[in-house]
Design an enzyme around this catalytic site. Structure first.
Site, mmCIF file in Angstrom:
data_model
loop_
_atom_site.group_PDB
_atom_site.id
_atom_site.type_symbol
_atom_site.label_atom_id
_atom_site.label_comp_id
_atom_site.label_asym_id
_atom_site.label_seq_id
_atom_site.Cartn_x
_atom_site.Cartn_y
_atom_site.Cartn_z
ATOM 1 N N LYS A 68 0.823 -1.108 0.149
ATOM 2 C CA LYS A 68 0.102 -0.111 0.051
ATOM 3 C C LYS A 68 0.951 1.326 -0.051
ATOM 4 O O LYS A 68 1.863 1.221 0.790
ATOM 5 C CB LYS A 68 -0.903 -0.041 1.314
ATOM 6 N N LYS A 92 4.571 2.375 8.777
ATOM 7 C CA LYS A 92 3.205 3.050 8.925
ATOM 8 C C LYS A 92 1.878 2.204 9.177
ATOM 9 O O LYS A 92 1.184 2.486 9.964
ATOM 10 C CB LYS A 92 3.159 4.291 7.648
ATOM 11 N N LYS A 104 5.391 1.765 -2.776
ATOM 12 C CA LYS A 104 5.337 3.140 -2.953
ATOM 13 C C LYS A 104 5.582 3.466 -4.565
ATOM 14 O O LYS A 104 6.302 2.355 -5.209
ATOM 15 C CB LYS A 104 6.302 3.905 -2.239
ATOM 16 N N THR A 188 -4.886 13.185 5.777
ATOM 17 C CA THR A 188 -3.385 13.265 6.303
ATOM 18 C C THR A 188 -3.278 14.464 7.502
ATOM 19 O O THR A 188 -2.822 14.240 8.479
ATOM 20 C CB THR A 188 -2.409 13.274 5.153
ATOM 21 N N SER A 356 -7.435 5.813 3.253
ATOM 22 C CA SER A 356 -7.401 4.980 2.082
ATOM 23 C C SER A 356 -7.591 3.285 2.401
ATOM 24 O O SER A 356 -8.269 2.951 1.673
ATOM 25 C CB SER A 356 -5.828 4.733 1.761
HETATM 26 N N1 GLU Z 1 0.854 9.201 0.084
HETATM 27 C C1 GLU Z 1 0.510 8.982 1.414
HETATM 28 C C2 GLU Z 1 1.267 8.509 2.625
HETATM 29 O O1 GLU Z 1 2.736 8.880 2.158
HETATM 30 C C3 GLU Z 1 -0.780 8.119 1.325
HETATM 31 C C4 GLU Z 1 -0.433 6.489 1.161
HETATM 32 C C5 GLU Z 1 -2.011 6.000 0.884
HETATM 33 O O2 GLU Z 1 -2.799 6.534 1.081
HETATM 34 O O3 GLU Z 1 -1.698 4.778 0.359
HETATM 35 O O4 GLU Z 1 1.235 8.191 3.661
#
Ligand code: GLU
Length: 431
Positions: A68, A92, A104, A188, A356
């Site tokens: 994810k 995370k 990512k 966020t 998400s």
């Molecule tokens: N890009 C965001 C992060 O760094 C969200 C990632 C997501 O929602 O999967 O946490």
């Protein structure tokens, strides 16, 4: 600091290792990304020429569930950066107890130099290139720096076309009309706000007296600055990539947001004209903003903003990492010696991936929640995990960052143990 962002990120793992009973083999495995894909994406430009862009998708670990993580469009995107960001996503998701691993993606470009049509062709081309590597049960995409709901919509549509069925669960952060979740846009910032509000009372910090500086006035920093200002905190400085403004009496954040939106430029935090004359202000550089004498500093832009070079200049007593990796490991000791509390990215900015997850759940069940439900579940998750990490930090007398890694490693370790040892000697696709 090491030249490699990933190696630097890995030092935080090292610090947490001695507090967990997870096998050395498992730790060794976690030092390396599981899959890294590098692709070149041909794009027909508006003038008829062909341009090739470099893209990446990294699935760092999928022990706790499908990969994810977001997709970043930025000139500095490199494999090393994407691997580090995927590493942080792994921890995370474990910190928030989401049933995901970490991943990512990114494309190396300055998105502001492309037309909307070119951006759409590039985003669809990226999905063509990585389609075999992703999926709702394999690896799920989302927005990151300089990507948004519109880009996610194109990506979800392209994946659905390739697979000949609608597949909303492969991408989160989509437009609402394509199965997005209410509350994902501001998630966020909202998650960071809930965590900040859970932490500050522990230090007796109350809104009206507490001053805040925010580096980064994009889709997270600007929203968080406004949430904090509305809650009564004194937001005295904000900046974007071009520079920032500072006013001791506090800034009028909603007006600055309006001004920035209207001028459409990223440099628009600078004040000209009526809006910014409301309050006297000074123009500051990003470095000056980081060194302001405020209670709370919020880096909400990119990685490596606070390093060995400038850590000594920091005067804030509390730093909340809203960006991913804004503090290089070399700065940790300096900040600790100055008694500065650092609240880490893998907790503080986890609200985005948490919503998400809610979006993915809604896509799979076909039942959509209200904004109230989303925010209430987000708050519950953020506060619960913040409190648990706080307890670990107090019990073991370790910094909050190490405590967050301990918390995540315990969960990862449990999953690794449950899974057996196959991953240590076989490298291949999830069977
Ligand atoms: N890009 C965001 C992060 O760094 C969200 C990632 C997501 O929602 O999967 O946490």
């Amino acid at each position: 600091m090491s030249d490699s962002l990933l190696a630097d990120a890995g030092t935080r793992l090292q610090a947490a290792m001695k507090y967990v009973s997870i096998s050395e083999d498992a730790i060794e495995r976690l030092k390396y990304p599981k899959f890294s894909l590098s692709v070149s994406i041909p794009v027909r430009m508006d003038d008829g020429s062909l341009k090739i862009f470099q893209g990446y998708r990294v699935r760092y670990d999928d022990t706790r569930g499908p990969g994810k993580g977001g997709v970043r469009y930025h000139p500095n995107v490199s494999l090393d950066e994407v691997q580090s960001l995927a590493f942080w996503m792994t921890f995370k998701c474990a910190v928030l107890n989401l049933p995901f691993g970490g991943a990512k993606g990114g494309i190396t470009l300055n998105p502001k130099t492309l037309s909307k049509l070119e951006l759409e062709r590039l985003s669809r081309g990226y999905i063509d290139a990585i389609a075999d590597f992703i999926g709702p049960d394999v690896d799920i995409l989302a927005p990151d720096v300089y990507t948004n709901a519109m880009v996610m919509g194109w990506m979800m549509d392209q994946y659905s076309i390739i697979n000949r069925h609608i597949s909303p669960g492969v991408v989160t952060g989509k437009p609402l009309a394509m199965g997005g979740s209410v509350g994902r846009d501001g998630a966020t910032a909202m998650g960071a706000f809930f965590a900040i509000e859970a932490i500050l009372p522990k230090f007796g910090l109350m809104p009206p007296q507490t001053t805040v500086a925010v580096q980064g006035f994009g889709k997270v920093g600007a929203v968080l600055a406004e949430l904090l200002a509305k809650a009564g905190y004194k937001v005295v400085a904000v900046s974007d990539s071009q520079g920032g403004i500072y006013a001791r009496k506090g800034l009028d954040i909603p007006s600055i947001r309006q001004y920035k939106a209207a001028s459409q430029g990223i440099k628009a935090v600078y004040c000209e004209g009526s809006v910014c004359n409301i309050v006297e202000h000074e123009v500051v550089t990003n470095q000056e903003l980081l060194a302001l004498d405020v209670d709370i500093l919020i880096p909400a832009a990119l990685e490596n903003q606070i390093t060995e070079e400038n850590a000594n200049n920091i005067k804030a007593k509390y730093i909340f990492e809203v960006a991913n990796g804004p503090i290089a490991s070399g700065a940790d000791r300096i900040l600790e010696a100055k008694d500065i509390w650092v609240f880490p990215d893998i907790l503080i900015n986890a609200g985005g991936v948490t919503v998400s997850y809610f979006e993915w759940v809604q896509n799979r069940s076909g039942l959509y929640w209200t904004l109230e439900e989303v925010n209430q579940r987000l708050k519950q998750k953020m506060v619960t995990e913040t409190e648990q990490i706080w307890s670990i930090s107090q019990e073991l007398a370790i910094p909050m960052r190490t405590a967050a890694y301990v918390h995540a490693l315990n969960r990862l370790g449990e999953a690794l143990n449950a899974k057996g040892t196959r991953d240590y000697y076989v490298n291949g696709r999830v069977s």
